[in-house]
Design a protein around this motif. Structure first.
Motif, PDB file in Angstrom:
ATOM      1  N   TYR A  98     -23.878  57.042  20.326  1.00  0.00           N
ATOM      2  CA  TYR A  98     -23.451  58.329  20.870  1.00  0.00           C
ATOM      3  C   TYR A  98     -23.081  59.280  19.742  1.00  0.00           C
ATOM      4  O   TYR A  98     -22.586  58.891  18.713  1.00  0.00           O
ATOM      5  N   SER A  99     -23.369  60.551  19.977  1.00  0.00           N
ATOM      6  CA  SER A  99     -23.202  61.551  18.928  1.00  0.00           C
ATOM      7  C   SER A  99     -21.745  61.991  18.849  1.00  0.00           C
ATOM      8  O   SER A  99     -20.928  61.643  19.682  1.00  0.00           O
ATOM      9  N   HIS A 133     -16.845  57.922  15.423  1.00  0.00           N
ATOM     10  CA  HIS A 133     -16.993  58.739  14.227  1.00  0.00           C
ATOM     11  C   HIS A 133     -15.652  58.953  13.554  1.00  0.00           C
ATOM     12  O   HIS A 133     -15.547  58.962  12.338  1.00  0.00           O
ATOM     13  N   GLY A 178     -18.708  62.108  21.635  1.00  0.00           N
ATOM     14  CA  GLY A 178     -17.358  61.603  21.423  1.00  0.00           C
ATOM     15  C   GLY A 178     -16.327  62.640  21.805  1.00  0.00           C
ATOM     16  O   GLY A 178     -15.277  62.338  22.346  1.00  0.00           O
ATOM     17  N   ILE A 179     -16.642  63.904  21.510  1.00  0.00           N
ATOM     18  CA  ILE A 179     -15.671  64.949  21.798  1.00  0.00           C
ATOM     19  C   ILE A 179     -15.599  65.214  23.288  1.00  0.00           C
ATOM     20  O   ILE A 179     -14.529  65.414  23.854  1.00  0.00           O
ATOM     21  N   LEU A 180     -16.753  65.189  23.953  1.00  0.00           N
ATOM     22  CA  LEU A 180     -16.752  65.501  25.383  1.00  0.00           C
ATOM     23  C   LEU A 180     -16.416  64.301  26.242  1.00  0.00           C
ATOM     24  O   LEU A 180     -16.195  64.439  27.441  1.00  0.00           O
ATOM     25  N   ARG A 181     -16.401  63.119  25.653  1.00  0.00           N
ATOM     26  CA  ARG A 181     -16.049  61.907  26.370  1.00  0.00           C
ATOM     27  C   ARG A 181     -16.934  61.697  27.583  1.00  0.00           C
ATOM     28  O   ARG A 181     -16.450  61.495  28.692  1.00  0.00           O
ATOM     29  N   ASP A 182     -18.252  61.736  27.370  1.00  0.00           N
ATOM     30  CA  ASP A 182     -19.107  61.594  28.543  1.00  0.00           C
ATOM     31  C   ASP A 182     -19.404  60.125  28.813  1.00  0.00           C
ATOM     32  O   ASP A 182     -18.807  59.238  28.218  1.00  0.00           O
ATOM     33  N   GLY A 183     -20.345  59.915  29.718  1.00  0.00           N
ATOM     34  CA  GLY A 183     -20.663  58.564  30.160  1.00  0.00           C
ATOM     35  C   GLY A 183     -21.079  57.662  29.029  1.00  0.00           C
ATOM     36  O   GLY A 183     -20.635  56.509  28.928  1.00  0.00           O
ATOM     37  N   ASN A 207     -10.051  63.991  20.096  1.00  0.00           N
ATOM     38  CA  ASN A 207     -11.156  63.217  20.641  1.00  0.00           C
ATOM     39  C   ASN A 207     -12.076  62.707  19.544  1.00  0.00           C
ATOM     40  O   ASN A 207     -12.619  61.611  19.634  1.00  0.00           O
ATOM     41  N   PHE A 249     -20.281  57.781  25.959  1.00  0.00           N
ATOM     42  CA  PHE A 249     -19.121  57.412  25.154  1.00  0.00           C
ATOM     43  C   PHE A 249     -18.379  56.237  25.784  1.00  0.00           C
ATOM     44  O   PHE A 249     -18.160  55.204  25.162  1.00  0.00           O
ATOM     45  N   HIS A 250     -18.027  56.390  27.052  1.00  0.00           N
ATOM     46  CA  HIS A 250     -17.229  55.350  27.696  1.00  0.00           C
ATOM     47  C   HIS A 250     -17.977  54.036  27.743  1.00  0.00           C
ATOM     48  O   HIS A 250     -17.421  52.959  27.515  1.00  0.00           O
ATOM     49  N   GLU A 259     -18.172  52.497  24.200  1.00  0.00           N
ATOM     50  CA  GLU A 259     -16.849  52.050  23.752  1.00  0.00           C
ATOM     51  C   GLU A 259     -16.461  50.755  24.440  1.00  0.00           C
ATOM     52  O   GLU A 259     -15.914  49.829  23.834  1.00  0.00           O
TER      53      GLU A 259
END
Lengths: 354, 354, 252
Positions: free
Chosen positions: C109-110, B217, C114-119, B211, C121-122, C125
Motif C-alpha cells: 500500500y502506498s 512507511h 496509509g494516510i487515508l487508512r483505506d481498505g 497517519n 491499509f487495514h 496491516e
C-alpha cells in the motif's frame, strides 16, 4: 535503454566518482577558486583585489580564533558549543570595561593587559559553564547536550542584554544592557598606504596575534603531555578513563584554551570596530566561525584555520560585490564543499563498526 | 459507493476525536464573541495569538517528523516556512489580487496558494535531501542551517533576480518577482487566514502526519532513527525514506508558512532566520522528540506563555527564563517532557491475532 | 546448484586486507559455519555479502545473479538477510513492531493509502500483524509483544533479532554469532530452534560462531578463516583435526 539500465549506469557513474583520488577533487576546487578570483581581478582591478584580500585575511583571523575553539571542543566531547559566540561577545565586553578603567588611570600598554585579562576571565566562565551544564550530560544522548548549549547561549545573550534599570540589585551591576557601547581606543590607529592599499596597524596586529596564538596552540597540542592527553581523549574517551587519565581535568583545560582564544578574538574584533553593538553581537560571527570549522573538517585544528581563512576571504570579496552575496556566500561554499568532501576540506570520517 | 463507505467508517472510528475538536472549536467561538452566550474574553489580538499557536503546532509536528521520528538533525526548518510563506503570498498578493475577489474564489485561491507553498517547500526539501543524506548527523545539521540562510539570501536578492530576468527578456515575470521586494518585506497580504480555516488545516495536518507515522512507511522512518544500518539490512531503502521524511515535513512547514503570511500580513526574510528555526527546535525538544502530543502541547504552551508574561510585565525576562528552564529540563529529563509517549487517542488500535 | 557463490572476493580498507580472495559455494539447504580467531575477517565477509561494504574485487553471485556492490536493501529484497554480532534491534519500538518492520518491503500500500487508512491499509496491516505474531509464537517471544525491545533480557533480544531476520521471508540467513553470551542451556535451545526453523521455512543458513559446541553440533560443513584468508574447510571432524586450524587458534 530500460529505466533500470539507465539508473544503474548512473549509479555506476556516481560510484565511480566517489572513487576518484582525492587530488582530483582538490584540483577541481582550486581551479574553480582561481577562476573566480581571476574574474574578480578582471572586473575590479588588481588594487581592489589586494585590498579585499588584506581585509579578508583580517576577517579570517577573527573567525579562526573562534573556530579553533569550536573545533577543539567538538573534537574532545563531540559537542557543538552554541554558546561559543556568546563567550566571544563576553570577552569583547570584559576587555571594554577593563580598557576603560585602564585608560582612565593612564596605564601603560593597556592593550596587552586587557587581552590577557579577558582571555583569562572568559576562560574561567567557560570552564564554569562546562562544569555546570555540559559535564552532567557527558554520557547522555548528544542531542540533550546540544539543546543545553543552545540554552546557555540564549541565556547569556538575553541576560546580559537586560537593561540595568529593569534588573534588581545586585544583578544590575553585571548586565550589559541592550544598547551599544563605544570601545576605548587602546591602540593609536595608524594607517599605512602600500601601493594604494590601505593597511591599518590594527589589522597587522590582529593577524600577528592570531598567528602567535595558533602557533602556541599547535605547540601545546603536538608537543606537550597535556596536548597528547587532549588528543587521546578526543580519540577515545572511554579508553582514556581506563588508562587513568583524568578526563575531567583534560576537558576543562581544553575548554579553557578554546574559549580563551574566542575571548582574544572578541577583544580584537572590538578593537577593530570601535564599538560593541549589543550582547547579541556574538551570534553571527559565532555562526560563521562554526561554519568555517565545519568547512575545514570539524574536530580538525588545521582544518579550522584553513576553513576560517577561506570563509573570511570569500566573504570579504563577495560583500564588496554585493552585500547580499556576502551574506549568503558562506553558506553556499559550505554546501558545495560538503557535497564534494562530506567530511570537510581536511576532515576524516571515522567509520562506524558494523 | 466504496468511498462513501470508507468515509462513514472513518467517521465512526474517529467520532470521539471529532467530538473533542469540535467542542474546542465551539469554546473558542463562544469566547470570541461569535456565539453570544458568554463574555468576550478573546479579543482579536488573542485570537491571533491562538492562530499563531496553531501554526506553530503544524511547524513543530512537521519538524518532529524529521528530527523526532526519523532521527535526523535538521535545524533549518524556518527556511521551508519562508518558501511556503513567500510562495503563497506570491499567488494571493502579487499574481492575483485575492483581496478583491468574492468569497468562494478567494477561498479556493488561498487553499491553492497554500498547497503551492507546500509543494515548493517540499521540492526544496527534496533538493536538500539528495546531497545531504550521505552526511553524518552534525554535518547534516549545518547544511540544513546553511540552506535556511541561503533561502533567505535568495529572497533578499529578489531585486537583483528581477533585474536579471528583465535583462533576459522575461519582463512580465520579472515584474512579479520585483514585487517580492525582499529586503523591504512583502506587505498588504490579505487576511485570508480565518480562524476556522487555520484550525481545520492544523487538525488535518496533524492527522495526516500521525497517519503517516503509524503506517508501514512511518515505521520505516522510525527504524532509521532506531538503527539505520539494521533498517537498511531489513530491506528498507533508508535514503528514499529520509528524502520522503524531509519532503513531507517540508510540505507542512510550507503550508504553515503560507498560513503565517496571511495572519501576519507582512513578511520579511528576517522573520525566518535560524533564530526562528531554533524556536521550533526548542518547542520540539521541550515536548519530546517522537511525541506528537508533546509537540502540540509544547507549541501551544510556549506560544501562549509569553502573553501571560507580558500581562505581568515580565516579558523581557522571557528569553532569560526560557533558556534556563530548558537547561534545567535537559539536565533532569533529556528526553523532553513527554519523551516519546502519546495521548492514547492519538495511537491507533491494532487488531492483533493473539 | 549453488545458491550463494563467492569468487575470489576481496575487501581491502586501504592497505589492510580484511578479506583476501575468499572462495566458497553454498548449496541450497546447507547449514554452513564460518569460524576463526577474532579479527579474522568473518564479519567483514558477511558485511560484503549483504552490501554494507562493496567488494574491492571479486564476485558475489546469489542464485546466479551478480549482487556485488548493490545497496543492502536491494540485497535483502532478493532473499539474503543477516543478524548482527552486536545486537541491532530497534530498542524503543515494541517487540511486535520490530518484526512488522521486516515486512515493510513486501507491503504494497502506498503512502497515500496509509494516510487515508483505506481498505488496503487495514487488510495489509492485519496480515502483517498476524504473521508477526505467529513468528513470535514460534520463537516463544509472544508474551513480550507489547514491550519495548530494549527492555528484553539479552538472550531474548538475540532471539528477536533472528526472528526479525526471518520475517523478511529469506532464502538464506546469515547469522553473526547467534549464540554469543548465552549459557549452555540457552545455546542448546537455540540450536534446536535453528534446526526447527531451517526445516520449517526451507532455509539455507550460513553462520559465524565462536561457541565450538554450537558449531560442531549443528553445522554440516565448516570454513575456517585467519587474517582474512580461508585456511581450511571441511566437515566438523576434519576441521577439529586440521593442524592449520589448531595453530590458528592456539598458536605455535
Amino acid at each position: 535503454m530500460t529505466k533500470k539500465q539507465f539508473s544503474s549506469s548512473v549509479n555506476k557513474k556516481i560510484l565511480a566518482y566517489g572513487k576518484l583520488p582525492n587530488w582530483t577533487k582538490y584540483a577541481f576546487i582550486s581551479a574553480i577558486t582561481l577562476f573566480f578570483l581571476a574574474l574578480y581581478i578582471l572586473f575590479f582591478g588588481i588594487q581592489a583585489f589586494f585590498q579585499q584580500l588584506v581585509n579578508g585575511i583580517q576577517l579570517g583571523s577573527i573567525y579562526a580564533l573562534i573556530a579553533l575553539g569550536y573545533t577543539m571542543i567538538y573534537g574532545i566531547i563531540r559537542l557543538i558549543n552554541f554558546a561559543h559566540g556568546d563567550l566571544f561577545m563576553f570577552g569583547a565586553y570584559i576587555s571594554c570595561f577593563l580598557g576603560n578603567y585602564l585608560m582612565a588611570h593612564n596605564f601603560r600598554y593597556p592593550f596587552i593587559i586587557v587581552l590577557i585579562f579577558s582571555m583569562f576571565v572568559t576562560a574561567l566562565l567557560g570552564m564554569a559553564i562546562e562544569k555546570i551544564a555540559y559535564k552532567p550530560l557527558r554520557f547522555k544522548p548528544r542531542l540533550a547536550a546540544l539543546i543545553t548549549a543552545l540554552g546557555v547561549s540564549l541565556f547569556l545573550e538575553n541576560f546580559l542584554a537586560l537593561s540595568p534599570q529593569n534588573v534588581p540589585f545586585p544583578l544590575n551591576k553585571i548586565v550589559f544592557g541592550p544598547k551599544y557601547i563605544p570601545f576605548p581606543a587602546l591602540i593609536a590607529e595608524k594607517t599605512y598606504n602600500i601601493g594604494g592599499i590601505a593597511i591599518n596597524n590594527i589589522k597587522i596586529l590582529i593577524v600577528v596575534i592570531t598567528i602567535i596564538l595558533m602557533i602556541a596552540l599547535q605547540y601545546i597540542v603536538k608537543k606537550t603531555m597535556i596536548g597528547k592527553a587532549m588528543r587521546a581523549v578526543a580519540f577515545n574517551k572511554d579508553a582514556c578513563l581506563m588508562m587513568g587519565i583524568n578526563i575531567d581535568k583534560i576537558i576543562s583545560i581544553t575548554f579553557g584554551i578554546g574559549i580563551s582564544l574566542a575571548a582574544a578574538s572578541g577583544t580584537l574584533y572590538a578593537l577593530t570596530y570601535g564599538q560593541l553593538q549589543s550582547p547579541y553581537l556574538g551570534i553571527w560571527p559565532g555562526l560563521k566561525a562554526f561554519i568555517a570549522a565545519v568547512l575545514g573538517g570539524i574536530g580538525n585544528i588545521p582544518g579550522a584555520m584553513l576553513g576560517s581563512y577561506v570563509m573570511g576571504v570569500s566573504e570579504t570579496f563577495a560583500t564588496s560585490i554585493n552585500s547580499n552575496f556576502g551574506y549568503g556566500i558562506a553558506f553556499v561554499i559550505l554546501i558545495v564543499v560538503l557535497v564534494f568532501k562530506p567530511a570537510g576540506l581536511l576532515g576524516k570520517f571515522t567509520k562506524e563498526k558494523v | 459507493m466504496k468511498i462513501i463507505k470508507n468515509i462513514f467508517n472513518l467517521i465512526k472510528g474517529y467520532y470521539k476525536f471529532i467530538l473533542i475538536t469540535a467542542l474546542i472549536y465551539l469554546l473558542f467561538q463562544i469566547f470570541n464573541g461569535s456565539i453570544p452566550i458568554a463574555p468576550r474574553l478573546l479579543t482579536r489580538y488573542y485570537m491571533q495569538i491562538i492562530m499563531f499557536a496553531l501554526i506553530n503546532i503544524i511547524m513543530t509536528v512537521s519538524l518532529n517528523l524529521i528530527n523526532g521520528f526519523t532521527g535526523q538533525f535538521s535545524i533549518g526548518h524556518a527556511g521551508f516556512m519562508c518558501i511556503g510563506a513567500y510562495t503563497s503570498a506570491y499567488f494571493t498578493t502579487i499574481l492575483f489580487k485575492a483581496a478583491e475577489m468574492a468569497y468562494f474564489p478567494q477561498l479556493a485561491l488561498f487553499i491553492f496558494s497554500l498547497i503551492m507553498g507546500g509543494l515548493m517547500a517540499a521540492f526544496a526539501g527534496y533538493l536538500i535531501g539528495l546531497p545531504t543524506l550521505k552526511l553524518r548527523g552534525d554535518y547534516l545539521a549545518i547544511v540544513t542551517l546553511a540552506f535556511g540562510e541561503v533561502i533567505r539570501s535568495i529572497v533578499r536578492s529578489s531585486d537583483e533576480i528581477a533585474a536579471f530576468l528583465n535583462q533576459i527578456g522575461l519582463v512580465k515575470f520579472s515584474e512579479t518577482i520585483a514585487k517580492i521586494s525582499g529586503p523591504r518585506g512583502l506587505s498588504t497580504i490579505p487576511n485570508l487566514s480565518k480562524f476556522w480555516l487555520v484550525y481545520l488545516i492544523t487538525i488535518l495536518s496533524v492527522i495526516i502526519m500521525r497517519n503517516f507515522i503509524y503506517s508501514t512507511h512511518g515505521r520505516a522512518c522510525l527504524s532509521i532513527r532506531e538503527n539505520d544500518v539494521a533498517a537498511e539490512t531489513m530491506g528498507i531503502d533508508t535514503t528514499r525514506y529520509k528524502i520522503i521524511a524531509f519532503s513531507l515535513s517540508a510540505f507542512f512547514a510550507g503550508v504553515g508558512g503560507g498560513l503565517f503570511a496571511h495572519v501576519l500580513r507582512f513578511i520579511h526574510p528576517n522573520n525566518f532566520s535560524f533564530i526562528k528555526s531554533i524556536d521550533y527546535l526548542i518547542f520540539l525538544y521541550a515536548g519530546g522528540m517522537g511525541s506528537i502530543t508533546g509537540s502540540i502541547l509544547a507549541a501551544t504552551g510556549l506560544t501562549i506563555l509569553p502573553e501571560f508574561l507580558r500581562m505581568i510585565n515580565f516579558q523581557q525576562w522571557r528569553m532569560v527564563v526560557y533558556p534556563l528552564l530548558l537547561i534545567i529540563l535537559m539536565l533532569r529529563k533529556p528526553s523532553g517532557i513527554f519523551g516519546n509517549r502519546e495521548f492514547s487517542f492519538l495511537i491507533p488500535k491494532r487488531k492483533e491475532a493473539s | 546448484m549453488a545458491i550463494l557463490e563467492l569468487k575470489d572476493m576481496c575487501c581491502y580498507f586501504g592497505g589492510l586486507k580484511a578479506v583476501d580472495k575468499f572462495n566458497t559455494k553454498i548449496k541450497k539447504g546447507e547449514l554452513v559455519g564460518l569460524i576463526g580467531p577474532n579479527g579474522a575477517g568473518k564479519t567483514t565477509v558477511f558485511n560484503v555479502i549483504t552490501g554494507i561494504y562493496p567488494p574491492t574485487s571479486g564476485e558475489i553471485f546469489f542464485q546466479g545473479e551478480h549482487i556485488g556492490g548493490l545497496p543492502s536493501h536491494k540485497i535483502t529484497k532478493k532473499g539474503i538477510v543477516r543478524t548482527f554480532q552486536n545486537i541491532r534491534i530497534f530498542p524503543t519500538l515494541t517487540v511486535l513492531e520490530n518484526i512488522i518492520i521486516a515486512y515493510h518491503f513486501r507491503a504494497h500500500y502506498s503512502i497515500l493509502s496509509g494516510i487515508l487508512r483505506d481498505g488496503n491499509f487495514h487488510q495489509e496491516e492485519e496480515e502483517m500483524s498476524k504473521k508477526a505474531m505467529e513468528l513470535l509464537h514460534l520463537f516463544d517471544l509472544h508474551t513480550y509483544y507489547k514491550n519495548p525491545a530494549g527492555s528484553l533480557p539479552y538472550g531474548e533480544q538475540r532471539k528477536l533479532e533472528i526472528a526479525r531476520a526471518l520475517a523478511t521471508e529469506p532464502e538464506i540467513v546469515l547469522l553473526d554469532e547467534p549464540a554469543a553470551g548465552m549459557n549452555p542451556y540457552e545455546t542448546i535451545k537455540l540450536m534446536e530452534l535453528i534446526k526447527q526453523v531451517k526445516g520449517k521455512y526451507n532455509l539455507t543458513i550460513f553462520l559465524i560462531e565462536h561457541h565450538m559446541q554450537f558449531v560442531m553440533g549443528i553445522c554440516e560443513r565448516i570454513m575456517v578463516m585467519d587474517f582474512g584468508v580461508q585456511i581450511a574447510k571441511g566437515t566438523p571432524l576434519e576441521i577439529q583435526k586440521n593442524p592449520k586450524v589448531i595453530r590458528a587458534y592456539l598458536g605455535e
